[in-house]
Write a protein that holds these residues in place. Structure first.
Motif, PDB file in Angstrom:
ATOM      1  N   LEU A   1      -5.350   7.626   7.280  1.00 49.21           N
ATOM      2  CA  LEU A   1      -4.245   6.666   7.192  1.00 49.21           C
ATOM      3  C   LEU A   1      -4.214   6.001   5.820  1.00 49.21           C
ATOM      4  O   LEU A   1      -3.151   5.846   5.205  1.00 49.21           O
ATOM      5  N   LEU A   2      -5.408   5.634   5.350  1.00 53.06           N
ATOM      6  CA  LEU A   2      -5.490   4.967   4.053  1.00 53.06           C
ATOM      7  C   LEU A   2      -4.968   5.888   2.955  1.00 53.06           C
ATOM      8  O   LEU A   2      -4.204   5.468   2.084  1.00 53.06           O
ATOM      9  N   LEU A   3      -5.367   7.162   3.030  1.00 53.15           N
ATOM     10  CA  LEU A   3      -4.920   8.126   2.022  1.00 53.15           C
ATOM     11  C   LEU A   3      -3.396   8.249   2.056  1.00 53.15           C
ATOM     12  O   LEU A   3      -2.722   8.219   1.022  1.00 53.15           O
ATOM     13  N   THR A   4      -2.842   8.357   3.282  1.00 57.68           N
ATOM     14  CA  THR A   4      -1.388   8.493   3.424  1.00 57.68           C
ATOM     15  C   THR A   4      -0.664   7.314   2.781  1.00 57.68           C
ATOM     16  O   THR A   4       0.274   7.492   1.986  1.00 57.68           O
ATOM     17  N   ILE A   5      -1.096   6.103   3.118  1.00 53.97           N
ATOM     18  CA  ILE A   5      -0.401   4.917   2.613  1.00 53.97           C
ATOM     19  C   ILE A   5      -0.618   4.765   1.111  1.00 53.97           C
ATOM     20  O   ILE A   5       0.290   4.381   0.366  1.00 53.97           O
ATOM     21  N   THR A   6      -1.834   5.114   0.645  1.00 53.78           N
ATOM     22  CA  THR A   6      -2.102   5.026  -0.788  1.00 53.78           C
ATOM     23  C   THR A   6      -1.196   5.976  -1.563  1.00 53.78           C
ATOM     24  O   THR A   6      -0.599   5.601  -2.585  1.00 53.78           O
ATOM     25  N   VAL A   7      -1.069   7.206  -1.062  1.00 54.43           N
ATOM     26  CA  VAL A   7      -0.208   8.181  -1.741  1.00 54.43           C
ATOM     27  C   VAL A   7       1.241   7.690  -1.722  1.00 54.43           C
ATOM     28  O   VAL A   7       1.949   7.724  -2.738  1.00 54.43           O
ATOM     29  N   ALA A   8       1.665   7.173  -0.570  1.00 53.13           N
ATOM     30  CA  ALA A   8       3.030   6.644  -0.472  1.00 53.13           C
ATOM     31  C   ALA A   8       3.235   5.532  -1.489  1.00 53.13           C
ATOM     32  O   ALA A   8       4.247   5.494  -2.201  1.00 53.13           O
ATOM     33  N   ALA A   9       2.234   4.643  -1.576  1.00 50.29           N
ATOM     34  CA  ALA A   9       2.350   3.522  -2.507  1.00 50.29           C
ATOM     35  C   ALA A   9       2.403   4.021  -3.941  1.00 50.29           C
ATOM     36  O   ALA A   9       3.123   3.474  -4.776  1.00 50.29           O
ATOM     37  N   ALA A  10       1.660   5.099  -4.232  1.00 51.78           N
ATOM     38  CA  ALA A  10       1.655   5.643  -5.589  1.00 51.78           C
ATOM     39  C   ALA A  10       2.995   6.284  -5.914  1.00 51.78           C
ATOM     40  O   ALA A  10       3.499   6.173  -7.030  1.00 51.78           O
ATOM     41  N   VAL A  11       3.602   6.937  -4.933  1.00 51.83           N
ATOM     42  CA  VAL A  11       4.863   7.636  -5.164  1.00 51.83           C
ATOM     43  C   VAL A  11       6.019   6.651  -5.279  1.00 51.83           C
ATOM     44  O   VAL A  11       6.864   6.742  -6.162  1.00 51.83           O
ATOM     45  N   VAL A  12       6.030   5.670  -4.380  1.00 55.27           N
ATOM     46  CA  VAL A  12       7.182   4.757  -4.326  1.00 55.27           C
ATOM     47  C   VAL A  12       7.205   3.803  -5.512  1.00 55.27           C
ATOM     48  O   VAL A  12       8.260   3.392  -5.974  1.00 55.27           O
ATOM     49  N   LYS A  13       6.013   3.488  -6.060  1.00 62.13           N
ATOM     50  CA  LYS A  13       5.930   2.572  -7.206  1.00 62.13           C
ATOM     51  C   LYS A  13       6.748   1.313  -6.977  1.00 62.13           C
ATOM     52  O   LYS A  13       7.831   1.141  -7.546  1.00 62.13           O
ATOM     53  N   PRO A  14       6.249   0.408  -6.166  1.00 61.27           N
ATOM     54  CA  PRO A  14       7.066  -0.715  -5.748  1.00 61.27           C
ATOM     55  C   PRO A  14       7.309  -1.777  -6.804  1.00 61.27           C
ATOM     56  O   PRO A  14       8.207  -2.569  -6.656  1.00 61.27           O
ATOM     57  N   TRP A  15       6.494  -1.827  -7.833  1.00 62.75           N
ATOM     58  CA  TRP A  15       6.770  -2.838  -8.832  1.00 62.75           C
ATOM     59  C   TRP A  15       6.309  -2.367 -10.183  1.00 62.75           C
ATOM     60  O   TRP A  15       5.855  -1.242 -10.330  1.00 62.75           O
TER      61      TRP A  15
END
Lengths: 327, 414
Positions: free
Chosen positions: B396-410
């Motif tokens: 789960l952590l890997l999934t969310i981390t990758v998502a966070a890296a791709v989406v680049k929220p700020w």
């Protein structure tokens, strides 16, 4: 410049206050025993002796002391052994003591022979809480308070382990004992065990399992290594010499426990005549009488006795004492 | 190392070497705040280290009574953090509010002596101590943030966290020394701890400069704090931080898993957190600087990847001592890459007048998510036992981390 001066003066004041306090604390040690002791005599595990931790203020505070089983009011004999918890049975003794100056605390566990000489030593993390020897003298077991493996850094938990005297096998923690609650295998991250007690057969044993705010009495089989929760709200169990009843502390509210005895066959619970809160693993003198340490005014403690059938009244057995043990 | 640091930062004289030059870019105020944290952490870790001994052997109490209150305290601390952050902004008094927090915790050290063997008294003292910690965190981080140049925020927080961690390292050693000198007297440890904490408050008063606001608003309404969540960049940052917090495994589970997997001798067990702390201490400044250079978001996400690898090592098939050492090192890296980097990243997104409130919101959200994570992980453990729960969490952590890296929220610029 002015700020630097204030800082330096403040530092000097705080440092001075701390040093003054520490120095004065060093001088606080009383030079004379508050309760007289007899020294220079052997303390053997002869089966006729009541051992305890001497907690009378003075130079012999914290040492293992002994009186005759039949004459507990005699002057206490002390040797050189320091113990925070002590227990004995059948020529085997166990002594738990925190190693001085260890932080986080570690406890030295000494397995003692009949002349109280050290036969085996282990070092374990934590602070001593309970210690016992199985009726056959073949197992010693203990409970330590440990920090740092709970949810948060300030949380406390307990760890109970055992040592086989004959084979030298060490079980550092019984946490991985497969346990069944209501017939289902129980898993939880917050499993704690405290207060082990063995039957005379050297196989059946009991312990308290604490998890998710509840405590269970677990009845376990050592050779098969599995256990079943058979009762709730039972802490620090102690099996009677006849193996039919368990004396324990029953939680009344947070930090308040009452001594009780449960009959294993009928599950009938009898509250004992002691109405004060007791936080100790009870000790059976025989099938009719129970001993326990009781806290008094802060950090003092005495050993009391009370009938196991719920009748009678508590009797002060040994003042300024804790961790009673027959051996 | 740190003495040299503060000297280099405080002296206005010409720097003699490249090291001094590098350090001078951290403001004296940040170093002062770091020293206050160092001194305060020595004081509080002294007490944390001796408390179990004191309760069990000194007073004969059952420490499990205090563990039960822990969840309650953690929740209250989270709320008080927001109160502290808002109060500091509301009255433009960052230093004063932080000082109240430090002062409360200092007084508690004496309170432990006054409480004697009363369970309720000790419980109350521990609660007030936690409250003090909750109150001071946000205004202190806001002061660090406002005392630094925006491009050096990562470095500033790195220096502060390194000093803070050094204090946590020293505390148990000081306690051990005091116990040795005082012949095992717990009162001496508490009084010494109080004196050290008192000196920390004094240091805050004389060495830390408060921020003087250029335009004094008449007062900041409570809704202004929550209106911060209306800012897209900040809202997203809070969301990602909380989401990552929800799958961030609690330290103690990592140590338990390490211990089970490698059968680490139980006397060594208490030393595992020191491994994490040591790596955190060493890497806080370098990773803070890296964050300033390559982007704080990247380092923050990278820190979570380090945690994923750490979990995989813990569960993985490779035996021997090195994976365990590697896992601890990665765990420390995770802290060094996230703990100070997150407030550093948030700083530029928040107006000066609402810096403490904003940081309080962000960190409270993260802390509450981590509390929930501990409960969820506890549930997972109840269902599947330790190993599978760890692997699921890592996934789960890997999934969310990758998502966070791709989406680049700020962070508009990398």
């Amino acid at each position: 410049m002015k700020k630097l001066l204030i800082g330096l003066v403040g530092f000097a004041l705080f440092a001075g206050a701390a040093i003054a306090y520490v120095v004065s604390a060093r001088g606080d040690e009383p030079a004379v025993n508050a309760v007289a002791v007899v020294t220079g005599q052997p303390l053997p595990l002869d089966g006729h002796t009541l051992f305890f931790r001497n907690v009378a203020q003075g130079p012999d505070f914290g040492k293992l002391a002994a009186v005759p089983r039949t004459a507990p009011t005699e002057a206490r004999k002390v040797g050189d052994l320091h113990c925070d918890r002590f227990a004995a049975a059948r020529s085997t003794g166990i002594c738990l003591r925190v190693r001085q100056g260890s932080l986080p605390p570690v406890t030295d566990l000494l397995v003692l022979g009949s002349d109280l000489s050290v036969r085996h030593q282990e070092t374990l993390p934590g602070t001593p809480s309970r210690a016992r020897v199985s009726p056959d003298g073949q197992f010693v077991y203990w409970t330590l308070f440990v920090t740092g493996d709970s949810y948060s850094a300030t949380g406390f938990s307990t760890r109970s382990g055992l040592y086989e005297v004959r084979t030298g096998r060490l079980v550092k923690t019984i946490e991985e004992l497969p346990v069944f609650v209501d017939g289902k295998r129980y898993f939880a991250s917050d499993v704690n065990y405290w207060g082990i007690t063995f039957d005379a057969d050297g196989n059946r044993f009991y312990a308290t399992l604490g998890s998710k705010g509840k405590t269970y009495l677990v009845e376990a089989d050592y050779r098969q290594y599995r256990g079943d929760a058979i009762l709730e709200n039972v802490e620090c169990p102690s099996l009677s010499p006849d193996g039919k009843r368990i004396a324990y502390k029953q939680k009344v509210s947070d930090g308040v426990w009452r001594l009780a005895v449960v009959d294993l066959a009928t599950k009938r619970v009898t509250r004992l005549a002691e109405t004060r809160s007791v936080d100790d693993q009870p000790l059976w003198r025989d099938d009719a009488t129970i001993l326990y340490g009781l806290r008094r005014d802060g950090d003092a403690s005495d050993v009391w006795s009370v009938p196991a059938n719920g009748g009678g009244t508590p009797v002060l057995l040994i003042p300024d004492a804790s961790s009673p043990a027959y051996g | 190392m740190y003495l040299a640091t503060s000297r280099a930062a405080d002296s206005g004289g010409p720097a003699t070497g490249t090291t001094a030059l590098r350090w001078r870019r951290v403001s004296g105020n940040v170093v002062a705040l770091g020293l206050v944290s160092l001194v305060t952490d020595i004081s509080s870790e002294m007490v944390t280290a001796v408390l179990p001994l004191y309760l069990v052997l000194g007073l004969g109490l059952n420490p499990l009574q205090f563990g039960l209150l822990d969840g309650l305290y953690a929740g209250a601390t989270a709320v008080l953090r927001i109160v502290g952050g808002y109060a500091a902004d509301r009255w433009h008094r960052l230093k004063a509010v932080a000082g109240i927090g430090y002062g409360l915790s200092a007084i508690c050290k004496l309170g432990l002596i006054l409480a004697g063997s009363s369970v309720a008294g000790i419980g109350a003292v521990l609660a007030v101590d936690r409250a003090g910690k909750g109150i001071r965190t946000a205004p202190r981080d806001a002061l660090i943030s406002l005392s630094s140049k925006p491009e050096a925020l990562g470095r500033s927080f790195g220096v502060h966290r390194a000093l803070d961690t050094a204090g946590a390292f020293l505390g148990p050693l000081v306690a051990m020394g005091v116990l040795w000198v005082s012949l095992g007297d717990f009162g001496s440890v508490f009084v010494t701890s109080f004196c050290i904490a008192g000196f920390g408050v004094l240091l805050l008063v004389v060495a830390v400069r408060d921020r003087v606001r250029k335009h004094r608003a008449a007062g900041i309404p409570l809704r202004a704090m929550f209106a911060l969540l209306g800012r897209k960049g900040f809202r997203r940052m809070c969301g990602w931080a909380a989401l990552l917090g929800l799958v961030t495994i609690t330290d103690s589970f990592v140590y338990l898993a390490l211990q089970r997997r490698w059968e680490i001798s139980s006397t060594m067990f208490p030393l595992l957190p020191l491994g994490t702390t040591g790596v955190f201490l060493l890497l806080a400044v370098p990773l803070g600087r890296l964050a300033d250079r390559v982007g704080r978001w990247k380092v923050f996400v990278g820190g979570h990847l380090a945690l994923v690898v750490c979990l995989v090592l813990v569960c993985g098939p490779v035996g021997g001592p090195w994976p365990a050492v590697g896992a601890l090192a990665l765990h420390g890296t995770f802290y060094a890459a996230t703990d100070g980097v997150l407030p550093a990243a948030a700083g530029p997104l928040l107006p000066e007048g609402l810096r403490a409130s904003g940081l309080a919101l962000l960190q409270t959200g993260q802390a509450l998510a981590r509390m929930a994570s501990a409960v969820l992980f506890g549930l997972a453990w109840t269902l599947w036992d330790l190993g599978p729960s760890l692997l699921v969490t890592a996934g789960l952590l890997l999934t969310i981390t990758v998502a966070a890296a791709v989406v680049k929220p700020w962070e508009a610029k990398g």
